[in-house]
Design an enzyme around this catalytic site. Structure first.
Site, PDB file in Angstrom:
ATOM      1  N   ASN A 103     -15.092   9.702  11.649  1.00  0.00           N
ATOM      2  CA  ASN A 103     -15.119   9.285  10.066  1.00  0.00           C
ATOM      3  C   ASN A 103     -16.463   8.975   9.501  1.00  0.00           C
ATOM      4  O   ASN A 103     -16.795   9.584   8.334  1.00  0.00           O
ATOM      5  CB  ASN A 103     -14.142   8.064   9.848  1.00  0.00           C
ATOM      6  CG  ASN A 103     -12.863   8.327   9.758  1.00  0.00           C
ATOM      7  OD1 ASN A 103     -12.272   8.396   8.675  1.00  0.00           O
ATOM      8  ND2 ASN A 103     -11.974   8.279  10.806  1.00  0.00           N
ATOM      9  N   LYS A 135      -7.195   6.149  19.596  1.00  0.00           N
ATOM     10  CA  LYS A 135      -7.055   6.577  18.320  1.00  0.00           C
ATOM     11  C   LYS A 135      -8.694   6.065  17.581  1.00  0.00           C
ATOM     12  O   LYS A 135      -9.277   6.810  16.823  1.00  0.00           O
ATOM     13  CB  LYS A 135      -6.205   5.866  17.351  1.00  0.00           C
ATOM     14  CG  LYS A 135      -6.194   6.083  15.839  1.00  0.00           C
ATOM     15  CD  LYS A 135      -5.766   7.477  15.313  1.00  0.00           C
ATOM     16  CE  LYS A 135      -6.187   7.725  13.847  1.00  0.00           C
ATOM     17  NZ  LYS A 135      -5.373   6.782  12.907  1.00  0.00           N
ATOM     18  N   GLY A 149       1.023   4.774   3.471  1.00  0.00           N
ATOM     19  CA  GLY A 149       2.054   3.954   2.992  1.00  0.00           C
ATOM     20  C   GLY A 149       3.010   5.137   2.474  1.00  0.00           C
ATOM     21  O   GLY A 149       4.287   4.587   2.337  1.00  0.00           O
ATOM     22  N   GLY A 191       0.914  -1.239   0.083  1.00  0.00           N
ATOM     23  CA  GLY A 191       0.097   0.022   0.083  1.00  0.00           C
ATOM     24  C   GLY A 191       0.790   1.222  -0.150  1.00  0.00           C
ATOM     25  O   GLY A 191       0.358   2.251   0.317  1.00  0.00           O
ATOM     26  N   GLY A 243       1.563   3.344  -2.320  1.00  0.00           N
ATOM     27  CA  GLY A 243       1.233   4.355  -3.072  1.00  0.00           C
ATOM     28  C   GLY A 243      -0.027   5.023  -2.438  1.00  0.00           C
ATOM     29  O   GLY A 243      -0.293   6.125  -3.071  1.00  0.00           O
ATOM     30  N   ALA A 280      -1.997   6.926   0.747  1.00  0.00           N
ATOM     31  CA  ALA A 280      -1.393   8.260   1.787  1.00  0.00           C
ATOM     32  C   ALA A 280      -0.457   7.977   2.958  1.00  0.00           C
ATOM     33  O   ALA A 280       0.790   8.581   2.926  1.00  0.00           O
ATOM     34  CB  ALA A 280      -2.668   8.971   2.228  1.00  0.00           C
ATOM     35  N   GLU A 314     -14.365   2.028   5.300  1.00  0.00           N
ATOM     36  CA  GLU A 314     -13.804   1.088   6.168  1.00  0.00           C
ATOM     37  C   GLU A 314     -14.712   1.048   7.215  1.00  0.00           C
ATOM     38  O   GLU A 314     -14.217   1.144   8.453  1.00  0.00           O
ATOM     39  CB  GLU A 314     -12.359   1.198   6.324  1.00  0.00           C
ATOM     40  CG  GLU A 314     -11.843   2.648   7.106  1.00  0.00           C
ATOM     41  CD  GLU A 314     -10.473   2.797   7.168  1.00  0.00           C
ATOM     42  OE1 GLU A 314      -9.590   1.523   7.572  1.00  0.00           O
ATOM     43  OE2 GLU A 314     -10.048   3.745   7.506  1.00  0.00           O
ATOM     44  N   ASN A 362     -11.700   7.759  15.155  1.00  0.00           N
ATOM     45  CA  ASN A 362     -11.803   7.150  13.850  1.00  0.00           C
ATOM     46  C   ASN A 362     -13.331   6.705  13.898  1.00  0.00           C
ATOM     47  O   ASN A 362     -14.134   6.895  12.641  1.00  0.00           O
ATOM     48  CB  ASN A 362     -11.194   6.112  13.593  1.00  0.00           C
ATOM     49  CG  ASN A 362      -9.715   6.469  12.942  1.00  0.00           C
ATOM     50  OD1 ASN A 362      -8.469   5.722  13.395  1.00  0.00           O
ATOM     51  ND2 ASN A 362      -9.534   7.620  12.337  1.00  0.00           N
TER      52      ASN A 362
END
Length: 343
Positions: free
Chosen positions: A215, A207, A13, A7, A9, A11, A288, A211
């Protein structure tokens, strides 16, 4: 260190890959499509307002996980719902001494592994149906991590850092081992803050508090963190959702080092930032929601904890995700036939 970022590519990662590579590590990223092509041609680029010039890293890039030779470290930087399709390929490159650092939001598949007590080795079905990941990956390879930075993909191979550099780490059994200290040093040398924690699960809940609330609320309202926290009704909703989660976590032996109001204030301070779920929604990607909300509701059921607010927001967000996927990622409403005005 020989590091593979799955991953790479994306954000988070991409951010990790750039910084770890520039710190002198041998980094290979796994990416696809236009992102893979961009990385092969130009490398990975990180843009941050604190740096006058973009940071560029020339990293190796491959399309298939199985094209990677067994690395020292694997950073799994894909969304939780993207783990299952790649889990066996991932297992194929994880050697006996390979350190695997999963960086998924929400309750991870390994949550109950190496956790003593009533729920030891319980499978979190919402994120790991049938215990596939739990069976495929030896928990001895895993070091837990919590991801705090806010980032987004500006273009293929181009990552923008909004704020943050914290990636706390911890062994699943709470020990402060030589290897977790080595990982902390590796991350620190790359410019991250990665303290070693003796209770990584408590940090996961801290965290997750943000989220699982901001989110889905942002996806449903298209609001930014600042806006959600400053509007009284959505602020109250977030507070109530956090209270339900805190009750669940308490039954699992978790304590929070900050209170709910301080956690909300921290999110508000980030400013007019779109959450990752809102970014996914606008891009037509799967949300997610299972990892962030469904898993918490599942833990509410096994601990006999009521979750009315979480259930409601989960139902709405899940239906939103179903509609988005049914329309091929479009936010437009499908045609519903003739409409008639009511007098």
């Amino acid at each position: 260190m020989k590091i593979c970022v799955i991953g790479g590519g994306g954000a988070i990662g991409g951010y990790l890959a750039v910084m770890l590579s520039r710190a002198g590590n041998d980094v290979t990223v796994v990416a696809r499509g236009a992102t893979l092509a961009a990385i092969k041609e130009r490398g990975l680029t990180l843009i941050h307002d604190e740096h006058p010039e973009p940071l560029v890293a020339k990293v190796k890039a491959v399309e298939k996980i199985t094209d990677v030779e067994t690395p020292d470290v694997v950073i799994l930087a894909v969304k939780a719902h993207q783990v299952d399709p790649i889990i066996h390929d991932l297992a194929a490159i994880v050697g006996p001494e390979t350190i695997l650092i999963p960086m998924q939001n929400g309750i991870p598949w390994w949550y109950f592994q190496k956790l003593s007590g009533e729920y030891q080795d319980h499978t979190v079905e919402t994120v790991d149906a049938g215990g596939v990941a739990k069976k495929a990956i030896n928990p001895d390879n895993i070091i837990g991590c919590v991801v705090y930075p806010a980032t987004f993909s500006e273009a293929p191979g181009v990552i923008r850092l909004v704020e943050g550099n914290r990636f706390p780490l911890g062994e699943l059994n709470g020990e402060v081992t030589e290897r977790v200290q080595k990982m902390s040093e590796m991350m620190t040398q790359a410019g991250f803050k990665s303290p070693v924690l003796e209770n990584i699960r408590s940090e996961i809940w801290l965290k997750l508090w943000g989220n699982m609330t901001f989110n889905p609320i942002s996806a449903l309202t298209h609001g930014t963190l600042e806006g959600i926290c400053q509007f009284p009704l959505t602020r109250d909703l977030a507070r109530n959702m956090m209270a339900e989660a805190q009750a669940i976590a308490g039954k699992l032996g978790v304590t929070f080092r900050v209170d709910i109001e301080r956690r909300i204030a921290g999110a508000e301070k980030v400013g007019k930032h779109k959450t990752s779920m809102l970014q996914d929604l606008e891009a037509g990607r799967s949300l997610e929601v299972d990892a962030l909300l469904g898993s918490v509701i599942e833990l509410g059921k096994i601990t006999n904890t009521p979750t009315p607010c979480l259930n409601t927001v989960f139902a709405l967000t899940k239906y939103l995700d179903e509609n988005i996927q049914a329309t091929g990622g479009s936010l437009a409403l499908p045609p519903v036939g003739d409409c008639y005005a009511l007098n």
